[in-house]
Write a protein that holds these residues in place. Structure first.
Motif, mmCIF file in Angstrom:
data_model
loop_
_atom_site.group_PDB
_atom_site.id
_atom_site.type_symbol
_atom_site.label_atom_id
_atom_site.label_comp_id
_atom_site.label_asym_id
_atom_site.label_seq_id
_atom_site.Cartn_x
_atom_site.Cartn_y
_atom_site.Cartn_z
ATOM 1 N N SER A 86 22.101 -12.908 14.135
ATOM 2 C CA SER A 86 20.923 -12.736 13.256
ATOM 3 C C SER A 86 20.492 -14.016 12.556
ATOM 4 O O SER A 86 20.523 -14.111 11.334
ATOM 5 C CB SER A 86 21.188 -11.649 12.210
ATOM 6 N N ARG A 95 17.287 -17.078 12.423
ATOM 7 C CA ARG A 95 15.846 -17.165 12.650
ATOM 8 C C ARG A 95 15.433 -18.594 12.903
ATOM 9 O O ARG A 95 16.101 -19.511 12.442
ATOM 10 C CB ARG A 95 15.069 -16.792 11.390
ATOM 11 N N ASP A 96 14.301 -18.742 13.564
ATOM 12 C CA ASP A 96 13.711 -20.074 13.686
ATOM 13 C C ASP A 96 12.718 -20.244 12.531
ATOM 14 O O ASP A 96 12.118 -19.264 12.083
ATOM 15 C CB ASP A 96 12.984 -20.169 15.035
ATOM 16 N N ASN A 97 12.556 -21.488 12.058
ATOM 17 C CA ASN A 97 11.659 -21.679 10.907
ATOM 18 C C ASN A 97 10.179 -21.671 11.284
ATOM 19 O O ASN A 97 9.308 -21.975 10.473
ATOM 20 C CB ASN A 97 12.003 -22.978 10.162
ATOM 21 N N TYR A 132 19.284 -19.742 8.071
ATOM 22 C CA TYR A 132 20.398 -18.789 8.024
ATOM 23 C C TYR A 132 20.832 -18.571 6.582
ATOM 24 O O TYR A 132 20.866 -19.512 5.782
ATOM 25 C CB TYR A 132 21.576 -19.328 8.850
ATOM 26 N N ARG A 178 18.681 -19.752 2.779
ATOM 27 C CA ARG A 178 17.683 -20.180 3.774
ATOM 28 C C ARG A 178 17.827 -21.667 4.152
ATOM 29 O O ARG A 178 16.859 -22.394 4.338
ATOM 30 C CB ARG A 178 16.252 -19.880 3.292
ATOM 31 N N ASN A 213 11.755 -13.160 16.777
ATOM 32 C CA ASN A 213 12.421 -12.367 15.728
ATOM 33 C C ASN A 213 13.836 -12.898 15.528
ATOM 34 O O ASN A 213 14.171 -13.977 16.001
ATOM 35 C CB ASN A 213 12.451 -10.889 16.135
ATOM 36 N N ASP A 214 14.695 -12.115 14.856
ATOM 37 C CA ASP A 214 16.094 -12.544 14.702
ATOM 38 C C ASP A 214 16.755 -12.625 16.084
ATOM 39 O O ASP A 214 16.441 -11.827 16.965
ATOM 40 C CB ASP A 214 16.875 -11.515 13.862
#
Length: 561
Positions: free
Chosen positions: A488, A490-492, A511, A515, A534-535
């Motif tokens: 889980s 994410r990309d920024n 992460y 953040r 998404n995640d």
């Protein structure tokens, strides 16, 4: 890819080791998974010492081999150092011949021609020894199956000492001495040495009779480390110690030949990965494209300017080799597609015009597309010759044994082998090989696997954490660079495909509640760009990235989903 998490190790051992070494539990867990579960084992692992090397006389026949060489020296006999044309063979010949020349003048080397003589000990080589009055042949990285050839040599009053590491057959050649720790009745404590490693044990034994210590032999370790890296043997025990110190020699005072290769590349500090991808292919290219003698001449050259000339010829062989293997790989892929063999359990292809020197590389390339046991055949004289490569977890050597009724000769390891057969047996062999693999392979093995040491939070990655991971090098089979997974992330929003053909993926991963962002690069993962909306979960190793004189820890993505 299948993500396979390593089993959880013993919790008490992990807790104790973390305490003893003052490291966090994640690092202790990775060590225990590698069977480094006590303070003493960890000390030996992180602080290797040449004093840890085993006594060479523990190897079966070592005393006999040393006695025979000493006898040859005192009788002023001519000694021929014979070896295979790949990296392990040419480094072993360079090692043995350059050491023997320090104690005896009558030493010559012999590398068989890949095309005229093929792999291993050859009748031509024995005839050469007879014609030139050699009474002792030391064979390196080959010979364990040369039963008829050793007999042929003894009929000509030529003795053999065999230094090999390949799997022995049921019968062992009747040589004066056979040094191979894989022999069932050899009690040597470590049986994963490469051919050059076995050769090193022999010079270690010879040196001990001359009151030389291991310190007198360190100059040869650049050759041993190169062979260990190129032959993909386990990076454990003695191999890791030899590679660790060999890398130091490569980076501080390598022999002229290796220095000349590095000199062309303008690279400062080489890792074991650089040895695998930079030094080894160039040494190999000589035997593949021209003759293995070029590699021995390069590795034994005493004059640096001459070594630079050899290195530039070998550079040319290497670029020719790259073009050739690219062309043949495309032809082989087309053959699989046109013959509608994409659904099989094996890839077996043949073209009589393919260059014998690159079929092993082509077999590895085909596995990148069709992940399954692979053989690439070409014509060699009046026979067909092939290189076999396998997928992780499947023993291709055993599979070939089950097809031996159609094979003239074969040899090798679990994951790589070579064979020859008569042209009329090609179809029978191909059908039988497919049948054997289809019946014996676990179907899961046909999906590439990524082994994950442990799942972690990205917040665990600190400079100290990374520093300890680095100290686990040199990496290789059974001591791979640790691979982590994190779920889980994410990309920024700025993730993008990079590279000329957009085949790579560059991300800034966010992460945790704070953040925090982590730079990540995924080579060859450009096609996964749609997975980052998404995640997603990531599998990765850790590397350093230097940009504008600023160095940071970077995630090197292996896969994401």
């Amino acid at each position: 890819m299948r993500w396979k998490l390593k089993p959880e190790p013993n919790k008490e051992k992990v807790t104790q080791l973390a305490k003893d070494l003052s490291i966090d539990k994640t690092l202790a867990k990775i060590l225990v998974q590698r069977n480094i579960d006590t303070f003493d084992k960890a000390k030996q692992f992180f602080r290797p010492s040449l004093e840890d090397l085993h006594d060479p006389f523990l190897m079966k026949d070592m005393d006999i081999a040393v006695r025979r060489i000493e006898e040859a020296i005192s009788n002023n006999e001519n000694i021929l150092v014979f070896g295979d044309y790949d990296v392990d063979g040419t480094t072993a010949v360079s090692l043995m011949s350059s050491y023997l020349k320090t104690i005896h003048p009558n030493i010559a080397t012999y590398i068989p021609d890949r095309y005229e003589e093929g792999y291993g000990v050859s009748y031509m080589g024995i005839d050469y020894a007879e014609d030139n009055d050699f009474s002792l042949i030391i064979a390196l990285d080959c010979g364990i199956k040369a039963i008829d050839k050793v007999t042929y040599a003894s009929e000509k009053n030529i003795d053999f000492i065999i230094c090999d590491h390949h799997k022995p057959g049921t019968e062992i050649p009747k040589a004066i001495a056979v040094l191979n720790p894989k022999q069932a009745d050899c009690n040597y404590p470590y049986d994963e040495l490469c051919g050059c490693g076995v050769g090193f044990k022999l010079i270690q034994a010879l040196a001990s009779k001359r009151n030389q210590t291991i310190d007198d032999l360190t100059e040869y370790l650049d050759l041993v480390a190169t062979a260990i890296a190129a032959d993909i043997v386990p990076m454990t025990g003695e191999n890791r110690t030899l590679a660790y110190f060999g890398l130091q020699v490569i980076n501080s005072q390598p022999r002229n030949g290796i220095k000349a290769i590095i000199h062309q590349l303008q690279k400062k500090e080489l890792t074991i990965t650089d040895v695998v991808f930079i030094i080894a292919p160039r040494i190999n290219a000589a035997g593949r494209m021209k003759h293995g003698n070029y590699a021995v001449e390069l590795l034994t050259e005493m004059d640096f300017d001459s070594a630079v000339e050899f290195a530039s010829s070998i550079e040319k062989f290497n670029s020719d080799r790259k073009e050739l293997d690219k062309k043949i790989t495309q032809e082989a892929l087309l053959q699989i597609k046109n013959n509608e063999e994409t659904e099989k359990f094996t890839s077996v292809v043949f073209d009589e015009s393919w260059h014998k020197g690159v079929i092993g590389i082509v077999a590895s390339r085909l596995i990148e597309t069709y992940y399954r046991p692979t053989l690439v055949f070409t014509k060699s004289g009046d026979k067909l010759a092939a290189s076999a490569r396998s997928v992780k977890g499947f023993d291709v050597y055993n599979a070939l044994e089950q097809c031996s009724e159609f094979i003239e000769q074969f040899g090798g390891h679990k994951y790589a082998a070579g064979l020859t057969l008569l042209p009329e047996q090609y179809d029978n062999f191909k059908n039988k090989f497919e049948e054997v693999v289809a019946l014996t392979i676990d179907k899961q093995l046909l999906i590439p696997e990524i082994t994950i040491d442990t799942e972690i939070d990205l917040s665990e990655i600190t400079p100290k954490f990374y520093r300890i991971i680095q100290q686990m090098a040199p990496f290789g089979p059974q001591n791979m660079k640790p691979t982590f997974s994190t779920t889980s992330v994410r990309d920024n929003g700025y993730g993008k495909q990079v590279g000329v053909d957009k085949s790579h993926l560059k991300l800034n991963i966010i992460y945790g509640s704070d953040r925090k962002t982590y730079g990540a690069i995924g080579f060859g993962l450009g096609n996964k760009i749609s997975s980052i909306q998404n995640d997603f979960d990531i599998a990765y190793t850790l590397d350093e990235n230097t940009w504008n004189n600023h160095t940071s820890i970077q995630l090197s993505l292996k896969d994401l989903k």
